[in-house]
Design an enzyme around this catalytic site. Structure first.
Site, PDB file in Angstrom:
ATOM      1  N   CYS A 223       0.862  -1.184   0.000  1.00  0.00           N
ATOM      2  CA  CYS A 223       0.000   0.000   0.000  1.00  0.00           C
ATOM      3  C   CYS A 223       0.902   1.238   0.000  1.00  0.00           C
ATOM      4  O   CYS A 223       1.912   1.271   0.697  1.00  0.00           O
ATOM      5  CB  CYS A 223      -0.887  -0.007   1.255  1.00  0.00           C
ATOM      6  SG  CYS A 223      -2.046   1.380   1.331  1.00  0.00           S
TER       7      CYS A 223
ATOM      8  N   HIS B 112      -9.298  -3.489  -2.625  1.00  0.00           N
ATOM      9  CA  HIS B 112      -8.266  -2.803  -1.830  1.00  0.00           C
ATOM     10  C   HIS B 112      -8.638  -1.324  -1.693  1.00  0.00           C
ATOM     11  O   HIS B 112      -8.536  -0.739  -0.608  1.00  0.00           O
ATOM     12  CB  HIS B 112      -6.883  -2.963  -2.500  1.00  0.00           C
ATOM     13  CG  HIS B 112      -5.775  -2.230  -1.817  1.00  0.00           C
ATOM     14  ND1 HIS B 112      -4.775  -2.855  -1.117  1.00  0.00           N
ATOM     15  CD2 HIS B 112      -5.504  -0.903  -1.728  1.00  0.00           C
ATOM     16  CE1 HIS B 112      -3.947  -1.945  -0.611  1.00  0.00           C
ATOM     17  NE2 HIS B 112      -4.371  -0.754  -0.980  1.00  0.00           N
ATOM     18  N   GLU B 113      -9.117  -0.733  -2.807  1.00  0.00           N
ATOM     19  CA  GLU B 113      -9.482   0.707  -2.773  1.00  0.00           C
ATOM     20  C   GLU B 113     -10.765   0.939  -1.972  1.00  0.00           C
ATOM     21  O   GLU B 113     -10.829   1.906  -1.199  1.00  0.00           O
ATOM     22  CB  GLU B 113      -9.649   1.251  -4.208  1.00  0.00           C
ATOM     23  CG  GLU B 113      -8.443   1.083  -5.120  1.00  0.00           C
ATOM     24  CD  GLU B 113      -7.124   1.446  -4.470  1.00  0.00           C
ATOM     25  OE1 GLU B 113      -6.110   0.800  -4.792  1.00  0.00           O
ATOM     26  OE2 GLU B 113      -7.097   2.344  -3.597  1.00  0.00           O
TER      27      GLU B 113
ATOM     28  N   HIS C 181     -10.156   1.223   1.615  1.00  0.00           N
ATOM     29  CA  HIS C 181      -9.656   2.549   2.062  1.00  0.00           C
ATOM     30  C   HIS C 181     -10.815   3.498   2.391  1.00  0.00           C
ATOM     31  O   HIS C 181     -10.696   4.353   3.272  1.00  0.00           O
ATOM     32  CB  HIS C 181      -8.756   3.197   1.001  1.00  0.00           C
ATOM     33  CG  HIS C 181      -7.332   2.731   1.035  1.00  0.00           C
ATOM     34  ND1 HIS C 181      -6.547   2.771   2.159  1.00  0.00           N
ATOM     35  CD2 HIS C 181      -6.541   2.217   0.059  1.00  0.00           C
ATOM     36  CE1 HIS C 181      -5.332   2.303   1.893  1.00  0.00           C
ATOM     37  NE2 HIS C 181      -5.306   1.953   0.615  1.00  0.00           N
TER      38      HIS C 181
HETATM   39  O1  N9Y Z   1      -4.641   2.049  -2.308  1.00  0.00           O
HETATM   40  C1  N9Y Z   1      -3.843   2.037  -3.275  1.00  0.00           C
HETATM   41  N1  N9Y Z   1      -2.549   1.785  -3.093  1.00  0.00           N
HETATM   42  O2  N9Y Z   1      -2.099   1.702  -1.832  1.00  0.00           O
HETATM   43  C2  N9Y Z   1      -1.638   1.463  -4.172  1.00  0.00           C
HETATM   44  C3  N9Y Z   1      -1.459  -0.052  -4.264  1.00  0.00           C
HETATM   45  C4  N9Y Z   1      -2.771  -0.735  -4.652  1.00  0.00           C
HETATM   46  C5  N9Y Z   1      -2.623  -2.249  -4.936  1.00  0.00           C
HETATM   47  C6  N9Y Z   1      -2.006  -3.058  -3.795  1.00  0.00           C
HETATM   48  C7  N9Y Z   1      -2.592  -4.455  -3.955  1.00  0.00           C
HETATM   49  C8  N9Y Z   1      -3.851  -4.325  -4.751  1.00  0.00           C
HETATM   50  C9  N9Y Z   1      -3.998  -2.884  -5.149  1.00  0.00           C
HETATM   51  C10 N9Y Z   1      -0.376  -0.318  -5.290  1.00  0.00           C
HETATM   52  O3  N9Y Z   1      -0.611  -0.149  -6.464  1.00  0.00           O
HETATM   53  N2  N9Y Z   1       0.846  -0.747  -4.875  1.00  0.00           N
HETATM   54  N3  N9Y Z   1       1.076  -0.917  -3.547  1.00  0.00           N
HETATM   55  C11 N9Y Z   1       2.479  -0.663  -3.119  1.00  0.00           C
HETATM   56  C12 N9Y Z   1       3.405  -1.479  -3.949  1.00  0.00           C
HETATM   57  C13 N9Y Z   1       3.243  -1.189  -5.388  1.00  0.00           C
HETATM   58  C14 N9Y Z   1       1.823  -1.124  -5.889  1.00  0.00           C
HETATM   59  C15 N9Y Z   1       1.359  -2.425  -6.526  1.00  0.00           C
HETATM   60  O4  N9Y Z   1       0.820  -3.252  -5.851  1.00  0.00           O
HETATM   61  N4  N9Y Z   1       1.493  -2.505  -7.858  1.00  0.00           N
HETATM   62  C16 N9Y Z   1       1.097  -3.576  -8.650  1.00  0.00           C
HETATM   63  C17 N9Y Z   1       0.355  -4.662  -8.180  1.00  0.00           C
HETATM   64  C18 N9Y Z   1      -0.022  -5.669  -9.086  1.00  0.00           C
HETATM   65  C19 N9Y Z   1       0.363  -5.557 -10.393  1.00  0.00           C
HETATM   66  C20 N9Y Z   1       1.110  -4.456 -10.799  1.00  0.00           C
HETATM   67  N5  N9Y Z   1       1.472  -3.481  -9.927  1.00  0.00           N
HETATM   68 NI    NI Z   2      -3.658   1.181  -0.471  1.00  0.00          NI
END
Ligand code: N9Y
Ligand code: NI
Length: 183
Positions: free
Chosen positions: A110, A153-154, A157
């Site tokens: 996250c 996940h969103e 939040h």
């Molecule tokens: O609430 C929103 N957030 O916190 C951003 C999160 C949301 C995802 C986390 C898991 C499901 C939704 C986010 O995108 N990340 N979390 C931090 C690390 C990088 C990135 C990520 O998971 N990237 C990714 C995942 C799968 C495929 C490609 N890329």
């Molecule tokens: Ni998140």
């Protein structure tokens, strides 16, 4: 433009609040906020811009993460078929879901959590969702795979839930019968 400094981190009370419904049709300020959130995701996925501004790559972003306690989030990702999913949701809801669960085999992270937490986050494998876009038009979608995971996940939040709330501390990699792995 939104930067990592604009993303609040765990410990900030807004992350644990229930976000407020957005009056429809959305007012220009809310539309502007959504646009900036979408731009953040685009920048975060751009190798040059993300490097230049030190932005962590993201596939989703919820308004509470930029300290706006309103029920809206954006998603921008490619699913396993390489199809682009690019949505802005206002007042999103899950209207129905499968019994089956699915989970990211890499676990979840996250942008509001500056530490890695091991464990599987099991979520509904398939969901029917409803919401409104920035024009105030109703959106109804069936999601599965990564898009379904990101939506949940969103949505968490907006309800003050963090991904690690779903991880069983005693057995973080325990899985329910028939849970579908998503690489
Ligand atoms: O609430 C929103 N957030 O916190 C951003 C999160 C949301 C995802 C986390 C898991 C499901 C939704 C986010 O995108 N990340 N979390 C931090 C690390 C990088 C990135 C990520 O998971 N990237 C990714 C995942 C799968 C495929 C490609 N890329
Ligand atoms: Ni998140």
């Amino acid at each position: 433009m939104l930067l990592m400094k604009d993303i609040i981190r765990e410990g900030h009370p807004t992350l644990r609040r229930i976000a407020k419904e957005v009056p429809l049709p959305p007012d220009p300020a809310d539309i502007e906020t959504l646009k900036s959130m979408k731009e953040f995701l685009i920048n975060s996925q751009d190798p040059v811009i993300s490097e230049k501004y030190g932005i962590r790559g993201g596939v989703g972003l919820a308004a509470p993460q930029i300290n706006v306690s309103k029920r809206m989030f954006v998603m921008r990702l490619n699913d396993e078929k390489g199809e682009e999913h690019d949505y802005s949701f206002i007042n999103p809801k899950i209207v129905s879901h499968s019994v089956e669960k699915s989970y990211l085999t890499s676990g979840e992270g996250c942008l509001s959590v500056d530490r890695s937490i091991p464990g599987y986050v099991q979520r509904h494998a398939r969901i029917t969702v409803k919401g409104y876009n920035e024009k105030g038009e109703e959106i109804k979608l069936r999601l599965r795979g990564l898009p379904a995971i990101v939506f949940q996940h969103e949505l968490d939040h907006l309800n003050g839930v963090m991904f690690y709330d779903h991880i069983d501390e005693k057995n973080p990699f325990q899985l329910k019968e028939g849970a579908i792995p998503i690489e």
